[in-house]
Design an enzyme around this catalytic site. Structure first.
Site, PDB file in Angstrom:
ATOM      1  N   GLU A  15       0.869  -1.176   0.000  1.00 34.83           N
ATOM      2  CA  GLU A  15       0.000   0.000   0.000  1.00 34.83           C
ATOM      3  C   GLU A  15       0.909   1.231   0.000  1.00 34.83           C
ATOM      4  OE1 GLU A  15      -3.524   2.270   2.533  1.00 34.83           O
ATOM      5  OE2 GLU A  15      -2.651   0.418   3.318  1.00 34.83           O
ATOM      6  N   ARG A  43       5.912 -12.971   9.501  1.00 33.74           N
ATOM      7  CA  ARG A  43       6.544 -11.700   9.172  1.00 33.74           C
ATOM      8  C   ARG A  43       7.907 -11.607   9.843  1.00 33.74           C
ATOM      9  NH1 ARG A  43       4.037  -6.763  12.694  1.00 33.74           N
ATOM     10  NH2 ARG A  43       6.138  -5.987  12.343  1.00 33.74           N
ATOM     11  N   LYS A  79       4.708   0.512   9.895  1.00 36.00           N
ATOM     12  CA  LYS A  79       4.712   1.741   9.085  1.00 36.00           C
ATOM     13  C   LYS A  79       4.078   2.909   9.846  1.00 36.00           C
ATOM     14  CE  LYS A  79       3.251   0.325   4.891  1.00 36.00           C
ATOM     15  NZ  LYS A  79       2.860   0.425   3.467  1.00 36.00           N
TER      16      LYS A  79
END
Length: 552
Positions: free
Chosen positions: A34, A259, A269
């Site tokens: 994104e 992850r 983020k």
């Protein structure tokens, strides 16, 4: 890529089996960030996994921007992501934007309404959350759940035409409010947002939710294996439901992996953006940041990041990787390529009292003692030089073998010098030391008369080039970023230490991004942000040594 990605993992085994049994004729993966921030080292793991996997099986990888949230997204992030992927050494088969599929997504939402699988709901966000239930209690149906198809089509059309305010209505999938999986309890698939989109402008005022858009994007692009992190494992039934109920021709397979988590490293983020917004760092490319842009500016080789990501592999179980492991791979690469030179970061002046005044000689010093084929460089030497302040002590402890009154050391590539005297300022700080040198002890002369226990580096004062050195420590004090709920209170106040010293005269021609090994100090690169024609700024990339050992 030039390096082979041979390590076995469960995802590779799935892909291999799908090809062997004819389930898939080719492999198409995607990297779908994104564009709401800069990529970090965790994204690098996903980039390496997707591109290397497709490459190994002669498939394709697309770069797709999941730009379904106009409030947080920006063209700046789009451009930075493209730069980062290319810098890491990869090129995509196709470049896509989720927003290019908005017409198709709208049509699929209408299809769901016509099938009785979606409805317009007037509940507020808090009410929807309340109605959803808990992990142990089923949810309850919205009072708007049984609107007619015609009414839902009309309301959804009004939503698209901008007749309602943000949050006034949403479109929800009609699945099962008693499902043990909360994600299947009539999730929102469209919301109203009167915001300009970076790609589609003001064409739309309704936008699809990620859980609805993402499976459609994968299906439209013909993705075979949709690889994502473990937090989406519980979303997989919804992913499959969307693909099935929207009657997509291609059916991708979602596969989840753990992850990347690293010690002393922020991997969110949202938190990284907060560091930038609060001016804790000087931008997304601050070398203390785990962003790819930050790692690049710090001087980390792209191949080192790729090798690190390959070494940690992929697994189902979450774990935390020691951040010094990345330093290990960075050091391994820099040791192969970085030219050797000397730099004094915290200078102390030395006057060699018996060296001829006004005389300068050029000394030959090996560029790399481990690689004689790299030759030697000429370094000027004269009566006045700089050494590190830590290389002199007035009253040394035991086993301190550097300069102190009466002691002798070797100047690297030069002579033995012996400390005889020193000068202090009014505050008692040593400002200058006086030494004598022995001309018989010149490096390379074959002198064997006596030995010293220490070799120190130096810079010739008359030809020294001024430089700024930026030394970095982990940004977080605790290894776990969640150890403190307010992570800004966990910031290391000593994460950046700026020193001013000198480098060899040949360094005046160093270019932005050039990397060097400074004797005893570590690996440094010329900073791309603050270096100017009149000012050299170096970032320390990694130190020379580490206690970290790679288990082979």
């Amino acid at each position: 890529m030039s390096e082979e990605y041979n390590s076995s993992n469960f995802i590779k085994n799935i892909v291999k089996q799908d090809l062997e049994n004819g389930k898939r004729n080719e492999i198409i993966t995607r990297f779908p960030p994104e564009p709401n921030g800069y990529l970090h080292i965790g994204h690098a793991k996903s980039i390496v996994l997707n591109f290397e996997l497709a490459d190994e099986f002669k498939g394709k990888t697309n770069l797709r921007f999941d730009d379904t949230n106009p409030v947080k997204e920006d063209t700046e992030y789009v451009e930075s992501i493209e730069n980062d992927v290319r810098w890491l050494g990869y090129d995509w088969e196709n470049l896509y934007f989720a927003s290019n599929y908005f017409d198709t997504m709208y049509e699929k939402a209408v299809l769901l309404i016509k099938k009785g699988k979606a409805y317009v709901c007037d509940l507020t966000g808090d009410e929807i959350k309340e109605y959803r239930g808990t992990l142990t209690e089923p949810g309850k149906e919205s009072p708007y759940r049984n609107r007619t198809v015609e009414e839902n089509l009309s309301l959804f059309d009004q939503m698209k035409n901008g007749d309602f305010k943000d949050g006034e209505k949403v479109l929800r999938a009609k699945i099962d409010m008693t499902s043990p999986n909360i994600n299947m309890r009539d999730p929102i698939i469209y919301r109203i947002a009167h915001s300009e989109h970076h790609n589609t402008g003001n064409k739309w005022c309704i936008y699809p939710m990620y859980d609805f858009a993402h499976p459609l994007e994968d299906a439209i692009e013909g993705i075979t294996h949709s690889i994502c992190t473990l937090e989406f494992e519980d979303h997989r039934p919804l992913y499959d439901w969307v693909v099935r109920e929207c009657e997509m021709e291609n059916v991708p397979q979602q596969i989840e992996f753990a992850r990347l988590n690293m010690t002393n490293t922020v991997m969110s983020k949202r938190k990284l953006k907060l560091l930038v917004d609060e001016n804790v760092v000087d931008g997304w490319d601050d070398p203390r940041m785990p962003t790819i842009a930050g790692l690049r500016r710090k001087g980390c080789p792209a191949v080192a990041i790729r090798n690190f990501c390959k070494e940690i592999g992929v697994a189902k179980a979450a774990s935390v990787v020691d951040s010094s492991m990345l330093d290990y791979f960075i050091r391994e690469e820099l040791n192969k390529e970085a030219p050797r030179t000397m730099a004094v970061l915290n200078p102390l002046k030395v006057v060699i009292t018996n060296y001829p005044e006004g005389e300068t000689e050029m000394l030959e010093i090996e560029n790399n003692p481990d690689k004689p084929e790299e030759g030697k460089r000429l370094v000027p030497f004269s009566r006045e030089i700089y050494i590190e302040q830590e290389d002199f002590m007035e009253e040394p402890p035991k086993k301190y073998f550097r300069l102190f009154p009466g002691n002798e050391v070797r100047l690297k590539g030069a002579y033995f010098v012996k400390c005889n005297d020193f000068i202090k300022d009014e505050n008692g700080k040593v400002m200058e030391i006086h030494c004598t040198y022995d001309p018989e002890t010149k490096s390379g002369s074959g002198f064997t008369g006596r030995k010293v226990k220490s070799t120190i580096h130096w810079i010739n004062a008359a030809t020294a080039v001024e430089a700024e050195f930026r030394l970095y420590e982990p940004l977080l004090l605790d290894e776990n970023e969640d150890a403190n709920k307010n992570f800004l209170e966990n910031i290391n106040p000593n994460s950046l230490n700026v020193l001013h010293g000198y480098v060899e005269p040949l360094m005046k021609d160093a270019k932005k991004g050039d990397a060097f090994q400074f004797f005893r100090h570590g690996y440094f690169n010329v900073d791309s942000k603050y270096t100017t024609e009149d000012k050299l700024v170096f970032n320390r990339i990694v130190s020379l040594k580490s206690s970290f050992k790679l288990n082979k």
